[in-house]
Design an enzyme around this catalytic site. Structure first.
Site, mmCIF file in Angstrom:
data_model
loop_
_atom_site.group_PDB
_atom_site.id
_atom_site.type_symbol
_atom_site.label_atom_id
_atom_site.label_comp_id
_atom_site.label_asym_id
_atom_site.label_seq_id
_atom_site.Cartn_x
_atom_site.Cartn_y
_atom_site.Cartn_z
ATOM 1 N N ASP A 169 0.838 -1.196 0.000
ATOM 2 C CA ASP A 169 0.000 0.000 0.000
ATOM 3 C C ASP A 169 0.879 1.255 0.000
ATOM 4 O O ASP A 169 2.106 1.170 -0.021
ATOM 5 C CB ASP A 169 -0.925 -0.037 1.218
ATOM 6 C CG ASP A 169 -2.319 0.475 0.897
ATOM 7 O OD1 ASP A 169 -2.452 1.354 0.035
ATOM 8 O OD2 ASP A 169 -3.283 -0.001 1.529
ATOM 9 N N ASP A 226 -11.056 1.994 -3.365
ATOM 10 C CA ASP A 226 -11.381 0.734 -2.703
ATOM 11 C C ASP A 226 -12.797 0.303 -3.071
ATOM 12 O O ASP A 226 -13.729 1.108 -3.057
ATOM 13 C CB ASP A 226 -11.311 0.880 -1.184
ATOM 14 C CG ASP A 226 -9.891 0.985 -0.663
ATOM 15 O OD1 ASP A 226 -8.953 0.960 -1.484
ATOM 16 O OD2 ASP A 226 -9.719 1.102 0.557
#
Length: 426
Positions: A169, A226
């Site tokens: 990430d 997301d």
């Protein structure tokens, strides 16, 4: 200082880091992995960051959850169909590194056996082990340290634990140049000698991603927000892809895939039609099929979708050509992906998804009938195509040629999905 050891370079000024690492970054990934889109399971959308194992023992991010899921991937038949990567997302770490070794430490209460033991358990099931990390100072949920300043150490730690897949990430990294940092971490993975699929969030964190550069360093990359457990979220990701599809189609392929995030079939809010839509679209996009659900509670009709061999075959097509939107009429859209077999004239077969994008007036809750001449969709094989319904592969709909009209009936905000197999010229 060896010119091949940049493990501490994030601590140095950008100019020095750039000078030392550009040559290394040019080496690229070259790990030979992910020749088809990875398939597996990841907890985050379903289980988020639940860490109280006393109050929520079944939902807690813990060794028990991942052993249970490994068992279910095998016993319920998912592993045999290709869902092989069991990937731990955020919230697995202790808040700080080991004071002596500076290594990452799994949470001692929730992962009492440690990551090597859990890795062995997963491997013994015939599955592969994935792990989340962050390129910045902290992970996105801020419960553990990021890789900043420890690229080589963390990569080697993962190799020692038997990790097969790394999701990296990009939170708490505003001080870093992502175009240097992500290649550098990939180089650190390569240096360990252990093959590890490299999943990057790199393009999500920058304004103008250079996908030609990204695909040289990552096996897959997140390009959109997301995913959420909703029909609207699936549409938003589809729209994000649509707005840059010409770039993304060129970038995706064997070893390097566009990643629209996890499959959320089998959770709380998605209807059956929305579930069909996500699965069909992810297959058209040549996307990784990484489930995020509770395999103990997935309903039979959703399990049937997730284990649809014909749709998995489309997603895993060895040509690895991502699909794109090729036709729009009002609120209807057609997405097309070239797949095998290729006929003896060198023409592709295709997977075609017919999608209702929004409400149909005057009857928003009514199915819609859509008819189109196949030549308008780029299907011009003079010998025609045998057509199969991919949601019910036993349904063969006959042979259609380019000047024929093809008709399909689509549920509100739904999808129909077909394989058009190119016939040979005799």
């Amino acid at each position: 200082m060896s010119n091949k050891d940049c493990s501490f370079l994030p601590l140095l000024p950008l100019a020095i880091w750039t000078c030392c690492c550009l040559r290394q970054a040019a080496v690229g990934l070259e790990n030979g992995l992910a020749r088809t889109p990875p398939m597996g399971w990841m907890p985050f959308e379903r289980f988020r960051c639940v860490t109280d194992c006393v109050k929520f023992p079944n939902d807690c991010i813990s060794e028990a959850l991942f052993k249970r899921t490994a068992d279910l991937l095998v016993s319920e038949g998912y592993g045999a169909l290709g869902y092989e990567y069991l990937i731990i997302d955020d919230c697995w770490m202790e808040p700080n590194r080991d004071a002596v070794t500076q290594k990452l430490v799994p949470h001692r209460t929730r992962f009492p056996g440690g990551m090597k033991t859990l890795s062995n358990y997963i491997h013994d099931k015939g599955l592969k082990f994935g792990l989340y990390h962050d390129i910045g100072k902290r992970t996105c949920m801020s419960l553990g340290p990021g890789a900043f300043g420890h690229f080589a150490l963390d990569a080697q730690t993962f190799a020692d634990w038997g990790v097969d897949y790394v999701k990296l990430d990009g939170c708490y990294a505003d001080h870093m140049d992502f175009d240097l940092a992500y290649p550098e971490f990939g180089w650190a993975l390569n240096k360990t000698g252990r093959p590890m699929v490299y999943s990057c969030s790199w393009p999500f964190y920058i304004n103008k991603p250079n996908y030609e550069r990204i695909k040289k360093h990552c096996n897959l990359w997140r390009f959109a927000e997301d995913v959420r457990d909703s029909h609207r979220s699936i549409f938003r990701i589809m729209q994000k892809y649509y707005t840059q599809q010409h770039t993304l189609v060129k970038s995706g392929g064997p070893g390097h895939w566009n990643d629209p995030d996890m499959l959320v079939l089998g959770n709380y809010l998605m209807s059956y039609d929305a579930s069909r839509l996500q699965l069909a679209m992810w297959a058209v996009l040549a996307a990784p099929l990484i489930m995020s659900n509770d395999l103990q509670t997935v309903r039979p009709e959703i399990k049937e979708l997730l284990q649809n061999r014909a749709i998995i075959e489309v997603d895993q097509d060895p040509l690895g050509i991502p699909g794109e939107s090729v036709y729009t009429l009002g609120n209807l859209q057609v997405w097309r992906r070239p797949i095998q077999p290729i006929n003896n004239l060198g023409l592709h077969s295709y997977a075609l998804a017919f999608v209702v994008l929004g409400d149909y007036f005057p009857c928003p809750l009514c199915p819609q009938t859509f008819e189109v001449v196949l030549e308008k969709l780029g299907l011009n094989n003079i010998m025609g195509y045998s057509v199969h319904d991919l949601f019910n592969i036993s349904d063969e709909l006959g042979i259609y040629r380019g000047n024929d009209k093809f008709q399909t009936r689509i549920n509100p905000r739904g999808v129909t999905f077909y394989k058009f197999k190119a016939q040979d010229f005799y």
